[in-house]
Design an enzyme around this catalytic site. Structure first.
Site, PDB file in Angstrom:
ATOM      1  N   THR A 171       0.642   7.420   0.630  1.00 40.88           N
ATOM      2  CA  THR A 171       1.367   8.646   0.539  1.00 40.88           C
ATOM      3  C   THR A 171       1.212   9.257  -0.887  1.00 40.88           C
ATOM      4  O   THR A 171       0.891   8.631  -1.735  1.00 40.88           O
ATOM      5  CB  THR A 171       2.986   8.272   0.252  1.00 40.88           C
ATOM      6  OG1 THR A 171       3.523   7.747   1.627  1.00 40.88           O
ATOM      7  CG2 THR A 171       3.889   9.751   0.176  1.00 40.88           C
ATOM      8  N   CYS A 193       0.805  -1.351   0.044  1.00 40.44           N
ATOM      9  CA  CYS A 193       0.055  -0.005   0.007  1.00 40.44           C
ATOM     10  C   CYS A 193       0.720   1.465  -0.003  1.00 40.44           C
ATOM     11  O   CYS A 193       0.223   2.513  -0.512  1.00 40.44           O
ATOM     12  CB  CYS A 193      -0.988   0.002   1.323  1.00 40.44           C
ATOM     13  SG  CYS A 193      -2.217  -1.303   1.111  1.00 40.44           S
ATOM     14  N   ASP A 194       2.147   1.252   0.472  1.00 41.44           N
ATOM     15  CA  ASP A 194       2.846   2.602   0.521  1.00 41.44           C
ATOM     16  C   ASP A 194       4.186   2.616   0.043  1.00 41.44           C
ATOM     17  O   ASP A 194       5.079   2.948   0.782  1.00 41.44           O
ATOM     18  CB  ASP A 194       2.513   2.892   2.200  1.00 41.44           C
ATOM     19  CG  ASP A 194       3.008   4.380   2.309  1.00 41.44           C
ATOM     20  OD1 ASP A 194       2.723   5.415   1.354  1.00 41.44           O
ATOM     21  OD2 ASP A 194       3.628   4.998   3.408  1.00 41.44           O
ATOM     22  N   MET A 195       4.266   2.069  -1.363  1.00 38.98           N
ATOM     23  CA  MET A 195       5.564   2.006  -1.728  1.00 38.98           C
ATOM     24  C   MET A 195       5.783   3.477  -2.189  1.00 38.98           C
ATOM     25  O   MET A 195       5.114   4.161  -2.669  1.00 38.98           O
ATOM     26  CB  MET A 195       5.354   1.170  -3.161  1.00 38.98           C
ATOM     27  CG  MET A 195       6.665   0.933  -3.840  1.00 38.98           C
ATOM     28  SD  MET A 195       8.203   0.533  -2.924  1.00 38.98           S
ATOM     29  CE  MET A 195       7.966  -1.013  -2.367  1.00 38.98           C
ATOM     30  N   ASN A 223      11.028   4.343   1.205  1.00 40.65           N
ATOM     31  CA  ASN A 223      10.582   2.779   1.958  1.00 40.65           C
ATOM     32  C   ASN A 223      11.430   1.677   1.219  1.00 40.65           C
ATOM     33  O   ASN A 223      11.071   0.511   1.552  1.00 40.65           O
ATOM     34  CB  ASN A 223       8.924   2.572   1.748  1.00 40.65           C
ATOM     35  CG  ASN A 223       8.224   3.385   2.839  1.00 40.65           C
ATOM     36  OD1 ASN A 223       8.786   4.145   3.640  1.00 40.65           O
ATOM     37  ND2 ASN A 223       6.972   3.511   2.631  1.00 40.65           N
TER      38      ASN A 223
END
Length: 138
Positions: free
Chosen positions: A103, A68-70, A74
């Site tokens: 993000t 979900c937040d690549m 990260n």
């Protein structure tokens, strides 16, 4: 448990990963990158990062999880490998009720998020946006 606390205090223990984030790589000077890579940073590096990131996501997806937040922050480059860090946004692939963690700028546009939520292809979209920022540097 701290004195006076009714419940035990929880904590997370994480592996220390030394290295540079992809965000650092996209912002580094040509000289810093030449020192890190032994030459110029190019599209071949971006493709290699993409393959390694997709391998990590393939593992998560096989476990029934979405990342979900690549984003470049990260992913850590260390040695000849990468580590995907910050697993705080992970959710089950069938979870349609939890709040989405992402993000802005890397997640799909709001209408897409509102209509569909997050799916496997959402993770692929975030990888594409991450690689796009690196490719702009190459």
């Amino acid at each position: 448990q701290e004195p006076g606390e009714a419940e035990p205090t929880g904590y997370i223990v994480m592996e220390y990963v030394g290295g540079r984030s992809l965000d650092w790589i996209r912002r580094a000077s040509d000289e810093e990158l030449a020192h890190l890579f032994g030459g110029a940073f190019g599209i071949g590096h971006v493709i290699t990062y993409g393959c390694k990131i997709l391998g990590a996501l393939e593992y998560l997806h096989a476990q029934g999880l979405l990342y979900c937040d690549m984003k470049p922050d990260n992913v850590i480059h260390y040695g000849r490998d990468i580590k995907v860090i910050d697993l705080g946004a992970i959710r089950r692939t069938d979870d349609r009720t939890s709040s989405l963690v992402y993000t802005s700028g890397y997640a799909p546009p709001k209408p897409e998020r509102d209509e569909r939520g997050f799916h496997l292809d959402t993770d692929l979209y975030t990888v594409g946006k991450t690689l796009e920022t690196l490719a702009a540097r190459a």
